[in-house]
Scaffold this motif. Structure first.
Motif, PDB file in Angstrom:
ATOM      1  N   ALA A 144       0.826  -1.210   0.000  1.00  0.00           N
ATOM      2  CA  ALA A 144       0.000   0.000   0.000  1.00  0.00           C
ATOM      3  C   ALA A 144       0.860   1.260   0.000  1.00  0.00           C
ATOM      4  O   ALA A 144       0.628   2.194  -0.766  1.00  0.00           O
ATOM      5  CB  ALA A 144      -0.934  -0.001   1.207  1.00  0.00           C
ATOM      6  N   LEU A 180      -4.518   3.125 -12.237  1.00  0.00           N
ATOM      7  CA  LEU A 180      -5.387   2.189 -11.532  1.00  0.00           C
ATOM      8  C   LEU A 180      -5.613   0.921 -12.348  1.00  0.00           C
ATOM      9  O   LEU A 180      -5.661  -0.186 -11.802  1.00  0.00           O
ATOM     10  CB  LEU A 180      -6.721   2.856 -11.199  1.00  0.00           C
ATOM     11  CG  LEU A 180      -6.637   4.008 -10.192  1.00  0.00           C
ATOM     12  CD1 LEU A 180      -8.006   4.640  -9.986  1.00  0.00           C
ATOM     13  CD2 LEU A 180      -6.070   3.521  -8.864  1.00  0.00           C
ATOM     14  N   ASN A 185      -4.583  -2.884 -11.130  1.00  0.00           N
ATOM     15  CA  ASN A 185      -5.524  -3.998 -11.081  1.00  0.00           C
ATOM     16  C   ASN A 185      -5.023  -5.202 -11.867  1.00  0.00           C
ATOM     17  O   ASN A 185      -5.095  -6.342 -11.402  1.00  0.00           O
ATOM     18  CB  ASN A 185      -6.883  -3.557 -11.624  1.00  0.00           C
ATOM     19  CG  ASN A 185      -7.676  -2.764 -10.607  1.00  0.00           C
ATOM     20  OD1 ASN A 185      -7.442  -2.879  -9.408  1.00  0.00           O
ATOM     21  ND2 ASN A 185      -8.591  -1.933 -11.066  1.00  0.00           N
ATOM     22  N   ARG A 198      -7.245  -2.430   5.468  1.00  0.00           N
ATOM     23  CA  ARG A 198      -6.991  -1.446   4.409  1.00  0.00           C
ATOM     24  C   ARG A 198      -7.432  -1.971   3.047  1.00  0.00           C
ATOM     25  O   ARG A 198      -8.142  -1.275   2.305  1.00  0.00           O
ATOM     26  CB  ARG A 198      -5.496  -1.107   4.394  1.00  0.00           C
ATOM     27  CG  ARG A 198      -5.069  -0.291   3.210  1.00  0.00           C
ATOM     28  CD  ARG A 198      -3.610   0.110   3.271  1.00  0.00           C
ATOM     29  NE  ARG A 198      -2.781  -0.763   4.045  1.00  0.00           N
ATOM     30  CZ  ARG A 198      -2.194  -1.870   3.568  1.00  0.00           C
ATOM     31  NH1 ARG A 198      -2.434  -2.246   2.322  1.00  0.00           N
ATOM     32  NH2 ARG A 198      -1.389  -2.587   4.323  1.00  0.00           N
ATOM     33  N   ILE A 199      -7.021  -3.169   2.705  1.00  0.00           N
ATOM     34  CA  ILE A 199      -7.371  -3.723   1.400  1.00  0.00           C
ATOM     35  C   ILE A 199      -8.858  -4.048   1.348  1.00  0.00           C
ATOM     36  O   ILE A 199      -9.509  -3.890   0.309  1.00  0.00           O
ATOM     37  CB  ILE A 199      -6.519  -4.963   1.110  1.00  0.00           C
ATOM     38  CG1 ILE A 199      -5.034  -4.575   1.064  1.00  0.00           C
ATOM     39  CG2 ILE A 199      -6.919  -5.612  -0.205  1.00  0.00           C
ATOM     40  CD1 ILE A 199      -4.102  -5.742   0.903  1.00  0.00           C
ATOM     41  N   ARG A 208     -11.326  -2.424   2.763  1.00  0.00           N
ATOM     42  CA  ARG A 208     -12.099  -1.210   2.499  1.00  0.00           C
ATOM     43  C   ARG A 208     -12.126  -0.880   1.017  1.00  0.00           C
ATOM     44  O   ARG A 208     -13.128  -0.356   0.505  1.00  0.00           O
ATOM     45  CB  ARG A 208     -11.500  -0.042   3.286  1.00  0.00           C
ATOM     46  CG  ARG A 208     -11.782  -0.101   4.790  1.00  0.00           C
ATOM     47  CD  ARG A 208     -10.999   0.974   5.515  1.00  0.00           C
ATOM     48  NE  ARG A 208     -11.304   0.983   6.949  1.00  0.00           N
ATOM     49  CZ  ARG A 208     -10.604   1.658   7.841  1.00  0.00           C
ATOM     50  NH1 ARG A 208      -9.553   2.389   7.451  1.00  0.00           N
ATOM     51  NH2 ARG A 208     -10.926   1.611   9.124  1.00  0.00           N
ATOM     52  N   ARG A 209     -11.046  -1.172   0.338  1.00  0.00           N
ATOM     53  CA  ARG A 209     -10.969  -0.860  -1.086  1.00  0.00           C
ATOM     54  C   ARG A 209     -11.673  -1.902  -1.937  1.00  0.00           C
ATOM     55  O   ARG A 209     -12.299  -1.583  -2.949  1.00  0.00           O
ATOM     56  CB  ARG A 209      -9.496  -0.769  -1.515  1.00  0.00           C
ATOM     57  CG  ARG A 209      -9.290  -0.338  -2.958  1.00  0.00           C
ATOM     58  CD  ARG A 209      -7.819  -0.352  -3.308  1.00  0.00           C
ATOM     59  NE  ARG A 209      -7.275  -1.709  -3.308  1.00  0.00           N
ATOM     60  CZ  ARG A 209      -5.979  -2.003  -3.442  1.00  0.00           C
ATOM     61  NH1 ARG A 209      -5.106  -1.029  -3.541  1.00  0.00           N
ATOM     62  NH2 ARG A 209      -5.569  -3.246  -3.445  1.00  0.00           N
ATOM     63  N   ALA A 210     -11.595  -3.175  -1.521  1.00  0.00           N
ATOM     64  CA  ALA A 210     -12.071  -4.263  -2.369  1.00  0.00           C
ATOM     65  C   ALA A 210     -13.495  -4.697  -2.063  1.00  0.00           C
ATOM     66  O   ALA A 210     -14.204  -5.153  -2.963  1.00  0.00           O
ATOM     67  CB  ALA A 210     -11.131  -5.468  -2.233  1.00  0.00           C
ATOM     68  N   ARG A 246     -16.845  -3.757  -1.671  1.00  0.00           N
ATOM     69  CA  ARG A 246     -17.765  -2.652  -1.892  1.00  0.00           C
ATOM     70  C   ARG A 246     -19.178  -3.122  -2.245  1.00  0.00           C
ATOM     71  O   ARG A 246     -19.998  -2.349  -2.706  1.00  0.00           O
ATOM     72  CB  ARG A 246     -17.226  -1.741  -3.002  1.00  0.00           C
ATOM     73  CG  ARG A 246     -15.970  -0.989  -2.603  1.00  0.00           C
ATOM     74  CD  ARG A 246     -15.441  -0.137  -3.720  1.00  0.00           C
ATOM     75  NE  ARG A 246     -14.823  -0.927  -4.771  1.00  0.00           N
ATOM     76  CZ  ARG A 246     -14.261  -0.421  -5.862  1.00  0.00           C
ATOM     77  NH1 ARG A 246     -14.250   0.888  -6.037  1.00  0.00           N
ATOM     78  NH2 ARG A 246     -13.708  -1.201  -6.765  1.00  0.00           N
ATOM     79  N   ALA A 301     -16.768   0.471 -10.451  1.00  0.00           N
ATOM     80  CA  ALA A 301     -15.458   0.083  -9.946  1.00  0.00           C
ATOM     81  C   ALA A 301     -14.407   0.127 -11.030  1.00  0.00           C
ATOM     82  O   ALA A 301     -13.251   0.439 -10.784  1.00  0.00           O
ATOM     83  CB  ALA A 301     -15.538  -1.317  -9.339  1.00  0.00           C
ATOM     84  N   SER A 316     -11.728  -7.498 -10.529  1.00  0.00           N
ATOM     85  CA  SER A 316     -12.262  -6.861  -9.334  1.00  0.00           C
ATOM     86  C   SER A 316     -12.678  -7.902  -8.301  1.00  0.00           C
ATOM     87  O   SER A 316     -12.438  -7.739  -7.104  1.00  0.00           O
ATOM     88  CB  SER A 316     -13.468  -5.983  -9.715  1.00  0.00           C
ATOM     89  OG  SER A 316     -14.078  -5.439  -8.566  1.00  0.00           O
ATOM     90  N   THR A 367      -9.676  -9.401  -6.512  1.00  0.00           N
ATOM     91  CA  THR A 367      -9.184  -8.554  -5.427  1.00  0.00           C
ATOM     92  C   THR A 367      -9.948  -8.821  -4.135  1.00  0.00           C
ATOM     93  O   THR A 367      -9.367  -8.832  -3.046  1.00  0.00           O
ATOM     94  CB  THR A 367      -9.303  -7.077  -5.812  1.00  0.00           C
ATOM     95  OG1 THR A 367      -8.650  -6.848  -7.060  1.00  0.00           O
ATOM     96  CG2 THR A 367      -8.681  -6.179  -4.756  1.00  0.00           C
TER      97      THR A 367
END
Length: 451
Positions: free
Chosen positions: A32, A55, A59, A138-139, A141-143, A145, A192, A366, A369
């Motif tokens: 990160a 981005l 990915n 951390r990951i 929160r991003r992945a 959704r 996304a 996506s 992840t």
């Protein structure tokens, strides 16, 4: 999705070299932190690549086996200056950290039995556990959704932790699930993925020649980098025998380089179990020591494998001096670990550029992840058991794997330090390096005063 040149023209190779060296020297903080550093320098400061392209590249690098941050550097270097740019970017990203890890491995092997070293690593292990848990948050929160992504993450955790499913099976299953979801629910992943069909058409028209697939080039890249990767392993096995430690390390880490989907966190539990239980290269708990070293140095976290390679050869040196054998083992491990990263990028990047315009494949990535979150959670639980408890037994019940801690061996000091480090990182946003340093000092004090 082509690189966006800065206001004063495209970067020279020399300017790019200096920037990649700077990134390599400053790439602390795990994937990160490294990705954030590259984003700040490449997108915001230098404007060598735009936000959307950055981005997308990230990915697609996550889809490949190996460290995504190092591959992202290689990818952007390749976009800017072809193969030479990719080689420089990827090598400079790894080289400073590899040199530091090798030095620390030598010191660890020579002085690891000293009580002060053991005391410092007592605290570092607890902090590393907090770092891994923070990575899950951390990951995640991003992945995570959507409810669909949450289900995928949970299934990935159950599959790897309780059923011991192999990494490739989880990766393929997640990718297929994402592809099918996008097929039957068009537009589900559009937010996304980012970008529109018009963006994709413009990218296709503006793509530089070296980013377009070419079969002849693909065959040449496969032959050259495939030989560079595997020929040393075959040579060692043929001259020293397959039971030699160098041949074993070469084969093991070459195989590992193919299954390290999701980065270092996703594969470290597998490496730790194999290195300790099957090969005997490390003593129990030393994998956490190695990860602590990797966390405090620049470069990708997968450099912890260099520590494993050093210790394995150091302990079975044969006719060589142990430190010479360890150094050779470390260099061999790094070679077979990182060489295929260049192969994946130089071979697949042109096709990835084209496939990146396929919305269903973007959805598959996506979903992959999201699965990585479950895999990293597996590592966090595995580390937690081995940090907080001195003894953990493993049993099989109706095909389900269970880890049972021996409660009499609980280490309250490690538990308190891990919780404190986690609160510092999540609640007070403390940096990783200060957290590791404070934990090391507090752990040393506890080690001497209480234990």
């Amino acid at each position: 999705m082509t690189p966006r040149p800065p206001a004063d023209g495209p970067p020279s190779f020399g300017a790019a070299f200096r920037v990649w060296l700077r990134i390599g020297l400053l790439s602390f903080g795990g994937p990160a932190g490294q990705i954030a550093l590259m984003h700040r320098i490449l997108v915001e400061e230098r404007r060598w690549i735009d936000e959307r392209r950055f981005l997308h590249a990230l990915n697609y690098c996550m889809l490949l086996p190996g460290p995504e941050a190092q591959q992202l550097a290689t990818y952007v270097g390749w976009l800017l200056h072809r193969t030479a740019g990719g080689l420089v970017a990827g090598t400079l990203f790894v080289l400073p950290g590899a040199a530091v890890i090798l030095t620390l491995s030598i010191l660890y092997a020579g002085f690891g039995q000293f009580s002060i070293v053991a005391a410092l690593f007592f605290g570092i292990k607890a902090a590393v556990l907090a770092v891994v848990i923070e990575a899950v948050v951390r990951i995640g929160r991003r992945a995570i959704r959507s409810g669909f992504a949450l289900v995928v993450a949970c299934l990935a955790f159950v599959g790897i932790f309780f059923l011991a499913l192999p990494f490739p099976m989880i990766v393929i299953g997640a990718a297929v699930a994402g592809y099918l979801a996008a097929t039957f629910r068009p537009g589900y992943f559009d937010a996304a993925d980012g970008g529109t069909a018009a963006d994709a058409a413009a990218d296709e028209a503006a793509a530089p020649p070296h980013t377009r697939p070419n079969l002849r080039r693909a065959i040449l890249v496969t032959l050259v980098f495939g030989l560079l990767w595997l020929a040393p392993v075959a040579l060692l096995a043929g001259t020293l025998g397959p039971s030699n430690v160098f041949a074993q390390e070469g084969f093991f880490f070459a195989k590992m380089a193919v299954v390290t989907f999701g980065g270092a966190y996703a594969v470290l539990a597998y490496v730790a179990q194999q290195a300790v239980e099957i090969h005997g290269w490390l003593m129990p708990g030393e994998m956490l020591d190695g990860l602590g070293l990797a966390e405090t140095t620049p470069g990708p976290l997968i450099l912890v494998t260099q520590f494993v390679g050093f210790m394995g050869a150091y302990r079975t040196p044969g006719a060589l001096d142990p430190f010479v054998a360890g150094t050779l083992g470390a260099l061999l491990t790094s070679w077979v670990t990182f060489m295929p990263c260049f192969l994946w990028i130089f071979l697949g990047a042109p096709y990835i550029e084209r496939l990146g315009r396929n919305r269903r494949l973007a959805a598959a990535l996506s979903t992959l992840t999201a699965a990585v979150v479950g895999v990293i959670l597996n590592l966090a639980v595995w580390f937690a058991l081995h940090v907080v408890f001195a003894e953990v037994s493993e049993i099989r019940l109706a095909g389900i794997r269970l880890f049972l801690p021996v409660w009499e061996t609980v280490e309250p000091g490690a538990l308190v330090l891990a919780i404190g480090a986690l609160v510092a990182m999540l609640r007070f946003k403390a940096g990783m390096l200060p957290t590791l340093a404070v934990s090391a000092l507090l752990g040393a004090a506890y080690f001497y005063i209480v234990r």
